[in-house]
Write an enzyme that holds these catalytic residues in place. Sequence first.
Site, PDB file in Angstrom:
ATOM      1  N   SER A  33       0.283  -1.024   0.188  1.00 55.99           N
ATOM      2  CA  SER A  33      -0.181  -0.062   0.473  1.00 55.99           C
ATOM      3  C   SER A  33       0.742   1.312   0.140  1.00 55.99           C
ATOM      4  O   SER A  33       0.147   2.408  -0.593  1.00 55.99           O
ATOM      5  CB  SER A  33      -0.456   0.332   1.109  1.00 55.99           C
ATOM      6  OG  SER A  33      -0.010  -0.320   2.528  1.00 55.99           O
ATOM      7  N   GLY A  70      -1.842  -4.087   0.764  1.00 57.60           N
ATOM      8  CA  GLY A  70      -1.921  -5.263   1.560  1.00 57.60           C
ATOM      9  C   GLY A  70      -1.353  -6.858   1.558  1.00 57.60           C
ATOM     10  O   GLY A  70      -1.364  -7.588   2.293  1.00 57.60           O
ATOM     11  N   ASN A  99       4.251  -5.788   5.469  1.00 61.43           N
ATOM     12  CA  ASN A  99       2.709  -6.210   6.366  1.00 61.43           C
ATOM     13  C   ASN A  99       3.094  -7.683   6.629  1.00 61.43           C
ATOM     14  O   ASN A  99       2.329  -8.424   7.874  1.00 61.43           O
ATOM     15  CB  ASN A  99       1.830  -6.735   4.671  1.00 61.43           C
ATOM     16  CG  ASN A  99       1.079  -4.931   4.504  1.00 61.43           C
ATOM     17  OD1 ASN A  99       0.926  -4.582   5.448  1.00 61.43           O
ATOM     18  ND2 ASN A  99       0.888  -5.510   3.222  1.00 61.43           N
ATOM     19  N   ASP A 183      -5.060   6.555  10.688  1.00 65.28           N
ATOM     20  CA  ASP A 183      -4.690   4.981  11.014  1.00 65.28           C
ATOM     21  C   ASP A 183      -2.916   5.134  11.291  1.00 65.28           C
ATOM     22  O   ASP A 183      -2.403   4.056  12.114  1.00 65.28           O
ATOM     23  CB  ASP A 183      -4.395   4.157   9.510  1.00 65.28           C
ATOM     24  CG  ASP A 183      -3.533   4.073   8.357  1.00 65.28           C
ATOM     25  OD1 ASP A 183      -2.745   5.149   8.328  1.00 65.28           O
ATOM     26  OD2 ASP A 183      -3.903   3.900   7.184  1.00 65.28           O
ATOM     27  N   HIS A 186      -0.065   4.895   6.746  1.00 63.89           N
ATOM     28  CA  HIS A 186       0.399   5.164   5.623  1.00 63.89           C
ATOM     29  C   HIS A 186       0.224   7.012   5.482  1.00 63.89           C
ATOM     30  O   HIS A 186      -0.542   7.159   6.155  1.00 63.89           O
ATOM     31  CB  HIS A 186      -1.124   5.321   4.746  1.00 63.89           C
ATOM     32  CG  HIS A 186      -1.680   3.670   4.527  1.00 63.89           C
ATOM     33  ND1 HIS A 186      -1.837   2.406   5.560  1.00 63.89           N
ATOM     34  CD2 HIS A 186      -0.794   2.789   3.898  1.00 63.89           C
ATOM     35  CE1 HIS A 186      -2.242   1.182   5.350  1.00 63.89           C
ATOM     36  NE2 HIS A 186      -1.365   1.619   4.501  1.00 63.89           N
TER      37      HIS A 186
END
Length: 208
Positions: A33, A70, A99, A183, A186
Amino acid sequence: MPAWAQKSQTAPTAKTGSKPAATTQTILVLGDSLSAEYGLARGAGWVALLEKRLQAEKIAATVVNASVSGDTTSGGRSRLGALLALHQPSVVVIELGGNDALRGLPLKNTEENLSAMVQAAQKTGAKVLLIGMQLPPNYGSDYASRFVHIFDSVAQKNKTALVPFLLKGIADKIDAMALFQPDRIHPLAQAHPQMLDNVWPALRKLLR
């Protein structure tokens, strides 16, 4: 053809009567991402900014952004073979692993997957740039330290180029959270030029 496999031209096509265009090289970006513009307007991510920099530097290159939000090193490894056959890149940028750590996957598997991807790309004659990542302190110093070491180890063993930390100058700032989406994972669009600046010196050396 899936969106992540589409090419984006950064070099003009030669017109009739004009001088032949320089041979265009292909840069394949295999990431998650952080490279797939998650939460950003299209064209605001560091890979899109890379295309603009190539144009500004008059470097004949095509960028294929095969990043998937992801994605893990296992997912990237499973996709890479088809991408190499389809696009025949001269440079492969691997930005994966974050991830794996966020999911607590075994670090040994992450290292094996990264090495396998680097070696697969090198076997095709492509140059490889591995992009490293770091973890927040809440993951524990031992796990975080071993995670960071993976990228250096893979780069050294396979004699490939390395960007130690994609988010250098962003995640390590005192006011870092001001540069991140809600979040806290990011980066915002304004951080992506710095991400490109972190990648560019090592990537430029691999381009003809």
